[in-house]
Design a protein around this motif. Sequence first.
Motif, PDB file in Angstrom:
ATOM      1  N   ASP A   1       0.834  -1.209   0.000  1.00  0.00           N
ATOM      2  CA  ASP A   1       0.000   0.000   0.000  1.00  0.00           C
ATOM      3  C   ASP A   1       0.867   1.256   0.000  1.00  0.00           C
ATOM      4  O   ASP A   1       0.587   2.220  -0.711  1.00  0.00           O
ATOM      5  N   ILE A   2       1.913   1.248   0.822  1.00  0.00           N
ATOM      6  CA  ILE A   2       2.803   2.406   0.907  1.00  0.00           C
ATOM      7  C   ILE A   2       3.468   2.648  -0.446  1.00  0.00           C
ATOM      8  O   ILE A   2       3.477   3.767  -0.956  1.00  0.00           O
ATOM      9  N   GLU A   3       4.016   1.599  -1.034  1.00  0.00           N
ATOM     10  CA  GLU A   3       4.687   1.732  -2.332  1.00  0.00           C
ATOM     11  C   GLU A   3       3.729   2.249  -3.399  1.00  0.00           C
ATOM     12  O   GLU A   3       4.084   3.129  -4.186  1.00  0.00           O
ATOM     13  N   ALA A   4       2.515   1.713  -3.438  1.00  0.00           N
ATOM     14  CA  ALA A   4       1.537   2.133  -4.440  1.00  0.00           C
ATOM     15  C   ALA A   4       1.117   3.590  -4.225  1.00  0.00           C
ATOM     16  O   ALA A   4       1.033   4.363  -5.183  1.00  0.00           O
ATOM     17  N   ALA A   5       0.861   3.957  -2.971  1.00  0.00           N
ATOM     18  CA  ALA A   5       0.439   5.329  -2.673  1.00  0.00           C
ATOM     19  C   ALA A   5       1.538   6.324  -3.039  1.00  0.00           C
ATOM     20  O   ALA A   5       1.275   7.378  -3.641  1.00  0.00           O
ATOM     21  N   VAL A   6       2.778   6.014  -2.699  1.00  0.00           N
ATOM     22  CA  VAL A   6       3.899   6.899  -3.018  1.00  0.00           C
ATOM     23  C   VAL A   6       4.074   7.004  -4.530  1.00  0.00           C
ATOM     24  O   VAL A   6       4.289   8.105  -5.065  1.00  0.00           O
ATOM     25  N   ALA A   7       3.971   5.897  -5.252  1.00  0.00           N
ATOM     26  CA  ALA A   7       4.121   5.931  -6.710  1.00  0.00           C
ATOM     27  C   ALA A   7       3.064   6.824  -7.354  1.00  0.00           C
ATOM     28  O   ALA A   7       3.377   7.637  -8.239  1.00  0.00           O
ATOM     29  N   VAL A   8       1.818   6.689  -6.916  1.00  0.00           N
ATOM     30  CA  VAL A   8       0.752   7.535  -7.462  1.00  0.00           C
ATOM     31  C   VAL A   8       0.989   8.998  -7.104  1.00  0.00           C
ATOM     32  O   VAL A   8       0.849   9.891  -7.948  1.00  0.00           O
ATOM     33  N   ALA A   9       1.379   9.266  -5.861  1.00  0.00           N
ATOM     34  CA  ALA A   9       1.635  10.651  -5.438  1.00  0.00           C
ATOM     35  C   ALA A   9       2.764  11.275  -6.254  1.00  0.00           C
ATOM     36  O   ALA A   9       2.684  12.457  -6.634  1.00  0.00           O
ATOM     37  N   LEU A  10       3.806  10.517  -6.543  1.00  0.00           N
ATOM     38  CA  LEU A  10       4.900  11.043  -7.365  1.00  0.00           C
ATOM     39  C   LEU A  10       4.430  11.360  -8.782  1.00  0.00           C
ATOM     40  O   LEU A  10       4.763  12.409  -9.337  1.00  0.00           O
ATOM     41  N   ASP A  11       3.634  10.463  -9.361  1.00  0.00           N
ATOM     42  CA  ASP A  11       3.109  10.703 -10.708  1.00  0.00           C
ATOM     43  C   ASP A  11       2.216  11.938 -10.751  1.00  0.00           C
ATOM     44  O   ASP A  11       2.331  12.768 -11.650  1.00  0.00           O
ATOM     45  N   VAL A  12       1.320  12.060  -9.778  1.00  0.00           N
ATOM     46  CA  VAL A  12       0.413  13.213  -9.735  1.00  0.00           C
ATOM     47  C   VAL A  12       1.194  14.503  -9.503  1.00  0.00           C
ATOM     48  O   VAL A  12       0.942  15.526 -10.157  1.00  0.00           O
ATOM     49  N   THR A  13       2.167  14.467  -8.599  1.00  0.00           N
ATOM     50  CA  THR A  13       2.980  15.647  -8.317  1.00  0.00           C
ATOM     51  C   THR A  13       3.727  16.103  -9.568  1.00  0.00           C
ATOM     52  O   THR A  13       3.730  17.293  -9.907  1.00  0.00           O
ATOM     53  N   GLN A  14       4.340  15.172 -10.268  1.00  0.00           N
ATOM     54  CA  GLN A  14       5.061  15.525 -11.490  1.00  0.00           C
ATOM     55  C   GLN A  14       4.107  16.084 -12.544  1.00  0.00           C
ATOM     56  O   GLN A  14       4.413  17.071 -13.212  1.00  0.00           O
ATOM     57  N   ASP A  15       2.935  15.479 -12.689  1.00  0.00           N
ATOM     58  CA  ASP A  15       1.955  15.949 -13.665  1.00  0.00           C
ATOM     59  C   ASP A  15       1.461  17.355 -13.312  1.00  0.00           C
ATOM     60  O   ASP A  15       1.330  18.209 -14.194  1.00  0.00           O
ATOM     61  N   LEU A  16       1.199  17.598 -12.034  1.00  0.00           N
ATOM     62  CA  LEU A  16       0.770  18.939 -11.622  1.00  0.00           C
ATOM     63  C   LEU A  16       1.839  19.972 -11.960  1.00  0.00           C
ATOM     64  O   LEU A  16       1.537  21.044 -12.487  1.00  0.00           O
ATOM     65  N   TRP A  17       3.092  19.672 -11.664  1.00  0.00           N
ATOM     66  CA  TRP A  17       4.170  20.629 -11.953  1.00  0.00           C
ATOM     67  C   TRP A  17       4.282  20.894 -13.448  1.00  0.00           C
ATOM     68  O   TRP A  17       4.373  22.042 -13.880  1.00  0.00           O
ATOM     69  N   ARG A  18       4.280  19.845 -14.241  1.00  0.00           N
ATOM     70  CA  ARG A  18       4.449  20.005 -15.692  1.00  0.00           C
ATOM     71  C   ARG A  18       3.302  20.745 -16.347  1.00  0.00           C
ATOM     72  O   ARG A  18       3.483  21.381 -17.377  1.00  0.00           O
ATOM     73  N   ASN A  19       2.118  20.631 -15.781  1.00  0.00           N
ATOM     74  CA  ASN A  19       0.928  21.220 -16.403  1.00  0.00           C
ATOM     75  C   ASN A  19       0.348  22.373 -15.608  1.00  0.00           C
ATOM     76  O   ASN A  19      -0.826  22.702 -15.785  1.00  0.00           O
ATOM     77  N   TRP A  20       1.137  22.967 -14.748  1.00  0.00           N
ATOM     78  CA  TRP A  20       0.648  24.045 -13.899  1.00  0.00           C
ATOM     79  C   TRP A  20       0.182  25.200 -14.760  1.00  0.00           C
ATOM     80  O   TRP A  20       0.911  25.672 -15.625  1.00  0.00           O
ATOM     81  N   ASP A  21      -1.003  25.661 -14.510  1.00  0.00           N
ATOM     82  CA  ASP A  21      -1.556  26.816 -15.234  1.00  0.00           C
ATOM     83  C   ASP A  21      -1.226  28.058 -14.455  1.00  0.00           C
ATOM     84  O   ASP A  21      -1.808  28.312 -13.412  1.00  0.00           O
ATOM     85  N   GLY A  22      -0.292  28.839 -14.923  1.00  0.00           N
ATOM     86  CA  GLY A  22       0.150  30.043 -14.217  1.00  0.00           C
ATOM     87  C   GLY A  22      -0.876  31.147 -14.182  1.00  0.00           C
ATOM     88  O   GLY A  22      -0.702  32.128 -13.469  1.00  0.00           O
ATOM     89  N   ASP A  23      -1.967  31.006 -14.906  1.00  0.00           N
ATOM     90  CA  ASP A  23      -2.971  32.074 -14.955  1.00  0.00           C
ATOM     91  C   ASP A  23      -4.269  31.678 -14.270  1.00  0.00           C
ATOM     92  O   ASP A  23      -5.319  32.211 -14.559  1.00  0.00           O
ATOM     93  N   ASN A  24      -4.217  30.755 -13.322  1.00  0.00           N
ATOM     94  CA  ASN A  24      -5.461  30.305 -12.701  1.00  0.00           C
ATOM     95  C   ASN A  24      -5.831  31.079 -11.446  1.00  0.00           C
ATOM     96  O   ASN A  24      -6.782  30.731 -10.773  1.00  0.00           O
ATOM     97  N   GLY A  25      -5.084  32.128 -11.139  1.00  0.00           N
ATOM     98  CA  GLY A  25      -5.433  32.956  -9.996  1.00  0.00           C
ATOM     99  C   GLY A  25      -5.353  32.232  -8.655  1.00  0.00           C
ATOM    100  O   GLY A  25      -6.010  32.606  -7.708  1.00  0.00           O
ATOM    101  N   GLY A  26      -4.581  31.164  -8.576  1.00  0.00           N
ATOM    102  CA  GLY A  26      -4.430  30.454  -7.326  1.00  0.00           C
ATOM    103  C   GLY A  26      -5.436  29.344  -7.117  1.00  0.00           C
ATOM    104  O   GLY A  26      -5.441  28.682  -6.105  1.00  0.00           O
ATOM    105  N   GLU A  27      -6.312  29.127  -8.089  1.00  0.00           N
ATOM    106  CA  GLU A  27      -7.315  28.082  -7.930  1.00  0.00           C
ATOM    107  C   GLU A  27      -6.765  26.761  -8.445  1.00  0.00           C
ATOM    108  O   GLU A  27      -6.016  26.710  -9.402  1.00  0.00           O
ATOM    109  N   ALA A  28      -7.171  25.694  -7.798  1.00  0.00           N
ATOM    110  CA  ALA A  28      -6.759  24.377  -8.226  1.00  0.00           C
ATOM    111  C   ALA A  28      -7.446  24.009  -9.544  1.00  0.00           C
ATOM    112  O   ALA A  28      -8.592  24.373  -9.772  1.00  0.00           O
ATOM    113  N   ALA A  29      -6.745  23.303 -10.382  1.00  0.00           N
ATOM    114  CA  ALA A  29      -7.325  22.817 -11.633  1.00  0.00           C
ATOM    115  C   ALA A  29      -8.204  21.627 -11.332  1.00  0.00           C
ATOM    116  O   ALA A  29      -7.985  20.911 -10.365  1.00  0.00           O
ATOM    117  N   PRO A  30      -9.225  21.375 -12.167  1.00  0.00           N
ATOM    118  CA  PRO A  30     -10.083  20.208 -11.929  1.00  0.00           C
ATOM    119  C   PRO A  30      -9.318  18.907 -12.063  1.00  0.00           C
ATOM    120  O   PRO A  30      -8.351  18.801 -12.725  1.00  0.00           O
TER     121      PRO A  30
END
Length: 184
Positions: free
Chosen positions: A155-184
């Motif tokens: 469970d730990i390994e799976a949760a960490v792997a998913v968190a790393l993937d999501v974190t990397q995806d968020l960074w790569r696709n960050w919308d700098g013009d969203n006014g501080g709101e989270a993307a859907p």
Amino acid sequence: SRAGSGGPAAEGQGKPRRVLLTNDDGPESPFFARFAAGLREHLRWNTFVCLPDSNWSYVSKSLKPPVTDFRVDRKTEQDAHVPISPASCVNLGLYQLCEDCDLVISGPNVGHNVGQAAVLSSGTVGAALEGCIHGRKAIAISFPFKGWGSWTDADIEAAVAVALDVTQDLWRNWDGDNGGEAAP
């Protein structure tokens, strides 16, 4: 969740210049060391850890200073443990220990942080908000386990792997013009 649109990094950058990583569960979290290692080894992100030296869950964005002077316990050149809240760790990190960071990550938290009461009281979310207040992009990560110790090593390994993937995806696709709101 993610928040903030500021910080020194350019939109669409492959990786952050430097990450400031903290949590509210302290060094005893079974997820934290593996997530930090994943940021450093799998994603190859320059990561500085400024971590409460004990559990600071449910303190929100508390910045209450310690009653006495405190020592920064440097575990390594890139890891410090301190007797202060997660949001205070972000302040210390941003202004004393790793001033060049452009992304704050808080977590992974043990617990789901879903619902108004949990989000408003979460030290994990509070630390991410503190990063946003100081102009950095920030991510709060929580794992929805139903109690301390209710997971397996897989469970730990799976949760960490998913968190790393999501974190990397968020960074790569960050919308700098969203006014501080989270993307859907």
